[in-house]
Design an enzyme around this catalytic site. Structure first.
Site, PDB file in Angstrom:
ATOM      1  N   THR A  23      -2.767  64.392  75.027  1.00 15.08           N
ATOM      2  CA  THR A  23      -3.098  65.073  73.778  1.00 15.08           C
ATOM      3  C   THR A  23      -3.304  64.021  72.702  1.00 15.08           C
ATOM      4  O   THR A  23      -2.630  62.988  72.686  1.00 15.08           O
ATOM      5  CB  THR A  23      -2.051  66.142  73.388  1.00 15.08           C
ATOM      6  OG1 THR A  23      -2.623  66.992  72.386  1.00 15.08           O
ATOM      7  CG2 THR A  23      -0.761  65.542  72.858  1.00 15.08           C
ATOM      8  N   CYS A  29       2.969  67.201  64.344  1.00 14.03           N
ATOM      9  CA  CYS A  29       3.119  67.952  65.600  1.00 14.03           C
ATOM     10  C   CYS A  29       3.941  67.136  66.600  1.00 14.03           C
ATOM     11  O   CYS A  29       4.031  65.919  66.490  1.00 14.03           O
ATOM     12  CB  CYS A  29       1.765  68.245  66.221  1.00 14.03           C
ATOM     13  SG  CYS A  29       0.672  69.256  65.199  1.00 14.03           S
ATOM     14  N   HIS A  46       1.542  70.966  72.905  1.00 17.46           N
ATOM     15  CA  HIS A  46       1.313  70.312  71.608  1.00 17.46           C
ATOM     16  C   HIS A  46       1.755  71.301  70.512  1.00 17.46           C
ATOM     17  O   HIS A  46       1.004  72.184  70.121  1.00 17.46           O
ATOM     18  CB  HIS A  46      -0.179  69.969  71.502  1.00 17.46           C
ATOM     19  CG  HIS A  46      -0.583  69.262  70.256  1.00 17.46           C
ATOM     20  ND1 HIS A  46      -1.492  68.225  70.260  1.00 17.46           N
ATOM     21  CD2 HIS A  46      -0.247  69.424  68.957  1.00 17.46           C
ATOM     22  CE1 HIS A  46      -1.692  67.792  69.017  1.00 17.46           C
ATOM     23  NE2 HIS A  46      -0.948  68.527  68.205  1.00 17.46           N
TER      24      HIS A  46
END
Lengths: 162, 219
Positions: A23, A29, A46
């Site tokens: 990712t 995040c 994520h």
């Protein structure tokens, strides 16, 4: 052939070796990897927000939140042959990208995301093996289920593995 | 993997989309004028783009989640609350910081130097200030922008910060996006985007304010 499965923001997916899972551009995040070392199966979510109780609408994507995201990851991992009792975790992200003086709720979201992820892992009794969290820079991460290594790349620093 | 269709906050009528475009038009028109005065160059804007995008598509507007960019972020509080970004490519930010510092007789010591950052923050302040002042005038709404913060990092890491508020209510964002660039493209000193991301709760107030001002007959 090396296949890399990409996971977007507020998204999750599962891979089996020799696939890799990645990712990109994690800021506040948190990327949570759960894996079964022997079966070489791994899942990555994520996570954007700490708690599904923050949702102001129903039907929001479960992968967006730490609690529902990790729970959904468990379901998908089980479907793909990972053993619940053998699962381990590695996490990265939770930075604070911008500096602010005001105490707005969503501003310390990076550290709140980390806290929520760790809390969820604790309550599910999943061992957290390694982490690269906090700071004020973005991260791209890539997990290799073959050797359970998590690669972390930042904009300005070199690549590292945890 | 998650197969749920994206949860859409609400659908807007063509008229409402046009109103948002008008907001982008007027805001960035004023920002372009302010920038023009500041740099003493002719600055032009493209027609604003108003669309519903997924979060991932938002990153694509800035070259993809991993692309290194310069982001100026500020929060707008008040009657039409939201987030605002001014996004520049690293090359563009370097050119403009160098030019503006040298105009003032200061050396350019790299993009990460405090002087460059503070100058770019001030640039963001001027652009967003003129943009938002024009919107406040148009709508009669009170808007209170914070001072911009700067980050030089991956587009995903920067832009996701501005999506947090609306992500609690939606899986997509409605983005009002305008590009400003110099008319003389051979010496292009400025080429950047101004992005307005209103909170989900701000739209009804904004449409109502425009309606009261006679800008919207049927919304």
């Amino acid at each position: 052939m090396l296949e890399i499965v990409k996971v977007g923001i507020a998204d999750l997916n599962i891979v089996k070796a020799p696939q890799l899972i990645r990712t990109s551009g994690l800021g506040s995040c948190v990327g949570v990897v759960l894996y079964d070392e022997e079966k070489k199966v791994a899942g990555l979510v994520h996570v954007m927000l700490p708690d599904s109780a923050l949702a102001k609408a129903n039907m929001l994507n479960p992968a967006k939140f730490a609690d529902t995201g990790i729970q959904e990851l468990l379901v998908q991992l089980a479907k793909n042959g990972a053993r619940r009792s053998k699962l381990k975790a590695k996490i990265a992200g939770g930075a604070q990208m911008f500096q602010f003086e005001s105490g707005r709720d969503l501003i310390r979201i990076g550290s709140r995301n980390i806290e929520a992820v760790k809390q969820e892992l604790r309550s599910l009794e999943i061992n957290l093996i390694a982490e690269d969290i906090g700071g004020n820079n973005g991260r791209t991460i890539e997990f290799n289920p073959d050797d359970s290594s998590l690669m972390i790349r930042t904009v300005n620093k070199s690549i590292k593995y945890i | 993997m998650t197969n749920n269709p994206p949860f859409v906050l609400q659908q807007f009528s063509d008229k409402q989309m046009d109103l948002l475009k008008e907001v982008g038009n007027i805001g960035s028109g004023h920002a372009a004028t302010a920038l023009s005065t500041l740099l003493n160059r002719k600055i032009e804007m493209k027609v604003p783009n108003v669309e519903f995008v997924t979060f991932e598509e938002m990153f694509d507007l800035a070259g993809g989640a991993e692309n290194k960019i310069v982001g100026l972020f500020l929060r707008v509080d008040g009657e039409a609350a939201g987030n605002m970004f001014c996004l520049l490519s690293v090359d563009q930010a370097q050119i403009i910081a160098k030019e503006m510092l040298q105009q003032q007789g200061f050396p350019f010591e790299g993009l990460h130097h405090e002087m460059s950052k503070s100058l770019l923050q001030e640039l963001g302040n001027i652009l967003s200030g003129s943009y938002l002042a024009a919107i406040a005038d148009l709508t009669n709404l009170s808007l209170y922008p914070t001072v911009p913060s700067i980050s030089i990092d991956m587009a995903g890491a920067i832009i996701s910060h501005g999506l947090l508020e609306l992500s609690t209510a939606s899986d997509v964002a409605i983005v009002v996006n305008t590009s400003l660039h110099e008319v003389d493209e051979t010496s292009s000193i400025f080429n950047g985007d101004i992005i307005l991301l209103l909170d989900s709760s701000s739209f009804s107030q904004l449409f109502q304010a425009l309606d009261v001002r006679g800008k919207c007959e049927t919304c």
